[in-house]
Design a protein around this motif. Structure first.
Motif, short mmCIF file in Angstrom:
data_model
loop_
_atom_site.label_atom_id
_atom_site.label_comp_id
_atom_site.label_asym_id
_atom_site.label_seq_id
_atom_site.Cartn_x
_atom_site.Cartn_y
_atom_site.Cartn_z
N SER A 1 11.33 3.49 16.20
CA SER A 1 10.53 3.47 17.42
C SER A 1 9.06 3.47 17.05
N ARG A 2 8.33 2.45 17.53
CA ARG A 2 6.90 2.39 17.26
C ARG A 2 6.16 3.48 18.02
N ILE B 1 17.96 -4.66 3.17
CA ILE B 1 17.49 -4.45 4.54
C ILE B 1 16.69 -5.69 4.94
N THR B 2 16.85 -6.13 6.18
CA THR B 2 16.09 -7.27 6.70
C THR B 2 15.20 -6.80 7.85
N VAL B 3 13.95 -7.27 7.85
CA VAL B 3 13.03 -7.02 8.97
C VAL B 3 12.49 -8.35 9.47
N PHE B 4 12.14 -8.36 10.76
CA PHE B 4 11.48 -9.51 11.39
C PHE B 4 10.09 -9.05 11.81
N PRO B 5 9.11 -9.19 10.92
CA PRO B 5 7.80 -8.57 11.18
C PRO B 5 6.96 -9.25 12.26
N GLU B 6 7.41 -10.39 12.81
CA GLU B 6 6.67 -10.97 13.94
C GLU B 6 6.76 -10.07 15.18
N GLY B 7 7.80 -9.25 15.24
CA GLY B 7 7.95 -8.32 16.34
C GLY B 7 8.55 -8.90 17.59
N SER C 1 4.22 -2.22 10.62
CA SER C 1 4.74 -0.86 10.84
C SER C 1 6.10 -0.66 10.19
N MET C 2 6.95 -1.70 10.18
CA MET C 2 8.28 -1.57 9.61
C MET C 2 8.28 -1.69 8.09
N LEU C 3 7.13 -1.91 7.51
CA LEU C 3 7.04 -2.03 6.05
C LEU C 3 6.51 -0.75 5.41
N ARG D 1 1.19 -2.03 2.49
CA ARG D 1 2.09 -2.85 3.30
C ARG D 1 1.41 -4.08 3.89
N LYS D 2 0.10 -4.00 4.16
CA LYS D 2 -0.60 -5.17 4.71
C LYS D 2 -0.64 -6.30 3.69
N ALA D 3 -0.88 -5.95 2.44
CA ALA D 3 -0.91 -6.96 1.38
C ALA D 3 0.48 -7.54 1.14
#
Length: 292
Positions: free
Chosen positions: A137-138, A161-167, A181-183, A250-252
């Motif tokens: 939860s953000r 684990i897979t994330v979709f960082p586009e949100g 945030s998920m990274l 995480r941003k990099a």
């Protein structure tokens, strides 16, 4: 390993099914019902086998088997390019549809990171838990440390684990900025964990139609896809992995993953990505007590 240069343009010319906000024809309803029956049968076979298998082994191949079967029953003809890492990997992918989940789960057996609201969704939330989805939860600022710990445990248990960082989901011709945030779990990266960017491509003709975008509900999107005549290609490209320890923060890490996904996606499109045309994001499930 697959590299960006291995991705070649797609010339898919499959017919497209019902448009958004248009009635589904009678034959479409027949296809929808038959596919739904197939999904129920597949689920009724794989779930008991999954729990039985778990009594003697920790892991289970049946969630992956069901997700691959579900992909095919929904009309997707999955083709995997490149080699997904088998363990200690954080997959970062672009996002078009709920079909991305059975595609990636069926291709690699990965677990997913999902918004906490999905945990309350009927059937979908239950299925997500079977595949060991990590719900975050953000809005829960106080629970960030707990979420990071759960992600680390999931990486140790699930291997991937897979994330979709586009949100959100897009139209297949756009690539939104990556949210980081998920990274947080990669700050610092767990020992031995790699990051592998992934490109999902439904083809130029079908990709924009598939997209769960605008004000379309998830149920309406599922009905359109399940009522569509024929099949369509769904290609998953596993690009070269990289070591997140080479990128500070995480941003990099997100920027590096996006810099690899973007040119690979543009090669598939045969043109530069365009600004996302929708003024609103994809509709997400909201528990009944949160619906206005």
């Amino acid at each position: 390993m697959a590299s960006n240069s291995a991705v070649t343009p797609n010339r898919n010319t499959r017919p497209v099914g019902p448009e958004r906000d248009t009635p589904i024809p009678f034959t479409g309803w027949i296809r929808l019902v038959l596919r739904a029956i197939g999904l129920v049968i597949g689920l009724s076979l794989c779930v008991p086998l999954h729990y039985a298998y778990r009594t003697i082994h920790y892991g289970s191949p049946f969630p992956k088997l069901f997700l691959r079967l579900a992909c095919r029953l929904c009309g997707a003809r999955l083709r995997v390019h490149g080699v997904p890492l088998k363990r200690d990997v954080f997959f970062i992918a672009n996002h078009l549809s709920w079909l991305d989940i059975p595609a990636l789960g069926g291709a690699s057996g990965t677990a997913f990171v999902a918004k906490s609201e999905l945990a309350s969704a009927p059937v979908v939330g239950w299925l997500a838990r079977i595949n060991r989805t990590v719900f975050v939860s953000r809005e829960d600022r106080m629970g960030v440390a707990d979420q990071i710990n759960r992600l680390r445990e999931a990486l140790a248990d699930n291997w991937s684990i897979t994330v979709f960082p586009e949100g959100t989901t897009t139209d297949g011709k756009s690539l939104l900025p990556f949210k980081t945030s998920m990274l947080r779990v990669l700050e610092p990266p767990p020992a031995g964990v790699m990051v592998q960017p992934v490109v999902l491509d439904y083809g130029q003709d079908i990709g924009e139609w598939i997209g769960w975008i605008g004000t379309e509900s998830g149920v309406s999107n599922a009905k359109r896809i399940l009522s569509r005549r024929g099949s369509f290609p769904l290609e998953v490209f596993y690009l070269d992995p990289f070591d997140p320890r080479d990128y500070p923060g995480r941003k990099a890490i997100a920027a590096e993953a996006r810099s690899r996904i973007l040119p690979a996606l543009e090669v598939r499109l045969g043109q530069p990505v365009r600004p996302f045309a929708q003024m609103v994001g994809a509709i997400r499930y909201s528990p009944p007590d949160k619906v206005a």
